[in-house]
Design a protein around this motif. Structure first.
Motif, mmCIF file in Angstrom:
data_model
loop_
_atom_site.group_PDB
_atom_site.id
_atom_site.type_symbol
_atom_site.label_atom_id
_atom_site.label_comp_id
_atom_site.label_asym_id
_atom_site.label_seq_id
_atom_site.Cartn_x
_atom_site.Cartn_y
_atom_site.Cartn_z
ATOM 1 N N ASN A 99 31.848 38.957 -23.710
ATOM 2 C CA ASN A 99 31.158 39.813 -22.731
ATOM 3 C C ASN A 99 29.880 40.393 -23.311
ATOM 4 O OD1 ASN A 99 33.142 39.362 -20.812
ATOM 5 N ND2 ASN A 99 34.356 41.163 -21.438
ATOM 6 N N ASN A 100 29.916 40.757 -24.603
ATOM 7 C CA ASN A 100 28.705 41.298 -25.258
ATOM 8 C C ASN A 100 27.609 40.241 -25.372
ATOM 9 O OD1 ASN A 100 29.938 43.784 -25.550
ATOM 10 N ND2 ASN A 100 30.665 43.371 -27.642
ATOM 11 N N ILE A 101 28.005 38.993 -25.707
ATOM 12 C CA ILE A 101 27.020 37.917 -25.835
ATOM 13 C C ILE A 101 26.371 37.613 -24.488
ATOM 14 C CG2 ILE A 101 26.783 35.435 -26.301
ATOM 15 C CD1 ILE A 101 28.943 35.795 -28.463
ATOM 16 N N ILE A 102 27.193 37.564 -23.442
ATOM 17 C CA ILE A 102 26.666 37.294 -22.097
ATOM 18 C C ILE A 102 25.698 38.400 -21.675
ATOM 19 C CG2 ILE A 102 27.313 37.129 -19.668
ATOM 20 C CD1 ILE A 102 29.926 35.776 -20.601
ATOM 21 N N ALA A 103 26.045 39.639 -21.993
ATOM 22 C CA ALA A 103 25.180 40.761 -21.629
ATOM 23 C C ALA A 103 23.850 40.688 -22.383
ATOM 24 C CB ALA A 103 25.900 42.075 -21.921
ATOM 25 N N LEU A 104 23.881 40.295 -23.649
ATOM 26 C CA LEU A 104 22.637 40.176 -24.442
ATOM 27 C C LEU A 104 21.741 39.062 -23.909
ATOM 28 C CD1 LEU A 104 24.046 40.698 -28.055
ATOM 29 C CD2 LEU A 104 22.533 42.238 -26.795
ATOM 30 N N ARG A 105 22.337 37.915 -23.586
ATOM 31 C CA ARG A 105 21.553 36.803 -23.049
ATOM 32 C C ARG A 105 20.890 37.176 -21.739
ATOM 33 N NH1 ARG A 105 25.520 31.553 -24.081
ATOM 34 N NH2 ARG A 105 25.141 31.388 -26.344
ATOM 35 N N LYS A 106 21.649 37.872 -20.903
ATOM 36 C CA LYS A 106 21.099 38.282 -19.605
ATOM 37 C C LYS A 106 19.946 39.250 -19.796
ATOM 38 C CE LYS A 106 22.493 40.213 -15.175
ATOM 39 N NZ LYS A 106 23.606 40.807 -14.387
ATOM 40 N N PHE A 109 17.999 39.456 -22.477
ATOM 41 C CA PHE A 109 16.873 38.727 -23.072
ATOM 42 C C PHE A 109 16.109 37.949 -22.022
ATOM 43 C CE2 PHE A 109 15.300 34.750 -24.910
ATOM 44 C CZ PHE A 109 14.366 35.260 -25.808
ATOM 45 N N GLN A 110 16.859 37.296 -21.114
ATOM 46 C CA GLN A 110 16.217 36.511 -20.071
ATOM 47 C C GLN A 110 15.402 37.405 -19.142
ATOM 48 O OE1 GLN A 110 16.343 33.246 -20.126
ATOM 49 N NE2 GLN A 110 15.043 33.010 -18.307
ATOM 50 N N GLU A 111 15.971 38.568 -18.820
ATOM 51 C CA GLU A 111 15.237 39.500 -17.943
ATOM 52 C C GLU A 111 13.958 39.992 -18.628
ATOM 53 O OE1 GLU A 111 18.018 42.510 -16.983
ATOM 54 O OE2 GLU A 111 19.086 41.317 -15.464
ATOM 55 N N SER A 112 14.030 40.270 -19.902
ATOM 56 C CA SER A 112 12.850 40.732 -20.658
ATOM 57 C C SER A 112 11.786 39.641 -20.750
ATOM 58 C CB SER A 112 13.255 41.159 -22.070
ATOM 59 O OG SER A 112 14.185 42.221 -21.996
ATOM 60 N N LYS A 113 12.227 38.412 -20.937
ATOM 61 C CA LYS A 113 11.285 37.287 -21.029
ATOM 62 C C LYS A 113 10.526 37.086 -19.731
ATOM 63 C CE LYS A 113 11.182 32.424 -22.363
ATOM 64 N NZ LYS A 113 11.983 31.248 -22.770
ATOM 65 N N GLU A 114 11.288 37.151 -18.623
ATOM 66 C CA GLU A 114 10.656 36.998 -17.313
ATOM 67 C C GLU A 114 9.675 38.135 -17.038
ATOM 68 O OE1 GLU A 114 13.792 36.743 -14.538
ATOM 69 O OE2 GLU A 114 14.430 34.713 -15.135
ATOM 70 N N LYS A 115 9.998 39.314 -17.487
ATOM 71 C CA LYS A 115 9.107 40.463 -17.278
ATOM 72 C C LYS A 115 7.801 40.304 -18.042
ATOM 73 C CE LYS A 115 9.278 45.491 -17.443
ATOM 74 N NZ LYS A 115 10.077 46.673 -17.798
#
Length: 247
Positions: free
Chosen positions: A219-226, A228-234
């Motif tokens: 759950n922690n890994i999934i939350a980190l990936r999500k 990171f992806q949101e930050s990249k898109e921003k």
């Protein structure tokens, strides 16, 4: 008739009634011992052997009353006055108030049981004992009826206690047994369910088992990936909006 003498004992015939022809022999002598006993004072106590089992304390008092006033009568190994249930011939101690009475008792040629005592013997005694063992049928029937009524009343009270009626008129069946519980109404059921949920949450142990630890890491890994992806898109969006052209 002259009383016989056997080994320091005077043998005195004892008649159960004034018209009796067959006597029973009593053996009497003055009670003399070295050890003093306040219940058997020396010089006033008569030692009596071969007393019939159905002769009571009061009867023996009346038997020796012809010699003088009797202070007390006790049977050996029995300090109580209730001797009707004793079996076998008994030993008695007759205490007179004065010594002359004791001396007169030693010279008696015969002893007779007074009429008021009415001691049953032989066939009359056996018939009386048998009749006393037969239960009264009317009394038994009355006791049985009282017991049945009481039992039926208790059963009715139990049945009424096991049933309740709610506000809408429905019969609510409660828990039976020694410890009856609450009636299973809807409001009570909801409270019990809510209470059980709170208890289960309190009892739950987090990150205690191995599979719980693995799930927590995933759950922690999934939350980190999500994130990171949101930050990249921003960042990409900010670059496009600035239209940055260094050359």
């Amino acid at each position: 008739m002259t009383a016989k003498n056997i080994q320091d004992f005077e043998v005195v015939p004892f008649y159960f009634s004034s018209d009796s022809t067959d006597p029973h022999d009593l053996f009497i002598k003055e009670h003399k011992v070295r050890k003093f006993d306040i219940k058997k004072p020396p010089g006033k106590t008569l030692f009596v052997l071969n007393v019939p089992p159905y002769v009571t304390v009061e009867a023996l008092k009346d038997v020796f009353a012809s010699a003088g006033k009797v202070q007390s009568v006790t049977f050996q190994c029995d300090d109580s006055d209730d001797t009707n249930e004793l079996f076998g011939f008994k030993t008695a101690f007759v205490v007179f108030t004065k010594r002359p009475s004791l001396l007169r008792a030693l010279k008696l040629e015969r002893l007779t049981l007074p009429n008021p005592h009415n001691i049953l013997l032989g066939m009359s005694k056996w018939i009386h004992e048998y009749n006393s063992t037969v239960y009264n049928h009317d009394k038994l029937n009355e006791e049985v009826n009282i017991y049945i009524k009481q039992h039926e009343k208790e059963e009715e009270e139990k049945k009424l206690a096991e049933k309740e009626v709610d506000d809408e008129g429905w019969t609510v069946v409660t828990k039976k047994g020694r410890n009856p519980g609450l009636s299973r109404k809807e409001s009570v059921e909801n409270k019990l369910i809510q209470k059980n949920k709170i208890k289960s949450k309190k009892k739950e142990l987090k990150n205690f088992y191995t599979f719980q630890l693995k799930e927590q890491k995933m759950n922690n890994i999934i939350a980190l990936r999500k994130s990171f992806q949101e930050s990249k898109e921003k960042v990409n969006l900010m670059k496009k909006m600035r239209n940055f052209k260094p050359f």
